[in-house]
Design a protein around this motif. Structure first.
Motif, PDB file in Angstrom:
ATOM      1  N   UNK A  17     -28.620   9.768  42.703  1.00 46.81           N
ATOM      2  CA  UNK A  17     -29.113   8.393  42.904  1.00 46.81           C
ATOM      3  C   UNK A  17     -29.585   8.189  44.340  1.00 46.81           C
ATOM      4  N   UNK A  18     -28.936   8.854  45.285  1.00 46.26           N
ATOM      5  CA  UNK A  18     -29.382   8.774  46.678  1.00 46.26           C
ATOM      6  C   UNK A  18     -30.791   9.361  46.831  1.00 46.26           C
ATOM      7  N   UNK A  19     -31.143  10.284  45.943  1.00 43.72           N
ATOM      8  CA  UNK A  19     -32.477  10.886  45.961  1.00 43.72           C
ATOM      9  C   UNK A  19     -33.449  10.133  45.052  1.00 43.72           C
ATOM     10  N   UNK A  20     -32.994   9.028  44.452  1.00 43.18           N
ATOM     11  CA  UNK A  20     -33.869   8.219  43.614  1.00 43.18           C
ATOM     12  C   UNK A  20     -33.905   8.631  42.153  1.00 43.18           C
ATOM     13  N   UNK A  21     -32.969   9.462  41.722  1.00 48.83           N
ATOM     14  CA  UNK A  21     -32.934   9.930  40.340  1.00 48.83           C
ATOM     15  C   UNK A  21     -31.848   9.179  39.582  1.00 48.83           C
TER      16      UNK A  21
END
Length: 102
Positions: A17-21
């Motif tokens: 989620x930190x990488x936008x996934x």
């Protein structure tokens, strides 16, 4: 196209989620298969990430999809514990697939 993660632990999901996934955490084979099939029918998902434990739960179904479909790209990733396969698993996989030693 977006990337989506099916994980077996929250730590991996938070990291992605930190990488936008985006994704989900599941543990039972039935619910994993249901989510996997839902992802296959979603034409917005271009890359489907599976943790090793999730892949192990549904490996036969995943391999069938990889052989028949071009999309989504299905990638097996290590989880928070790191790679759980042998360091030379790719070489062994090639040997089993085509029958030659590298």
């Amino acid at each position: 196209m977006v990337s989506y993660l099916i994980a077996d632990n929250t730590d991996t999901l938070v990291g992605m989620r930190l990488a936008g996934i985006t994704g989900t955490v599941l543990h039972e084979r039935g619910e994993v298969l249901e989510e996997f099939n839902k992802c296959l029918s979603d034409k917005n998902i271009g890359i489907l990430l599976l943790t090793e434990k999730i892949f192990d739960l549904i490996s036969e179904e995943v391999m069938n999809v990889k052989l028949k479909n071009r999309f989504p790209l299905i990638v097996e990733i290590p989880d928070r514990h790191g790679l759980q396969r042998d360091p030379d698993f790719i070489t062994k996989y090639i040997n089993e697939s085509i029958g030659i030693s590298i």
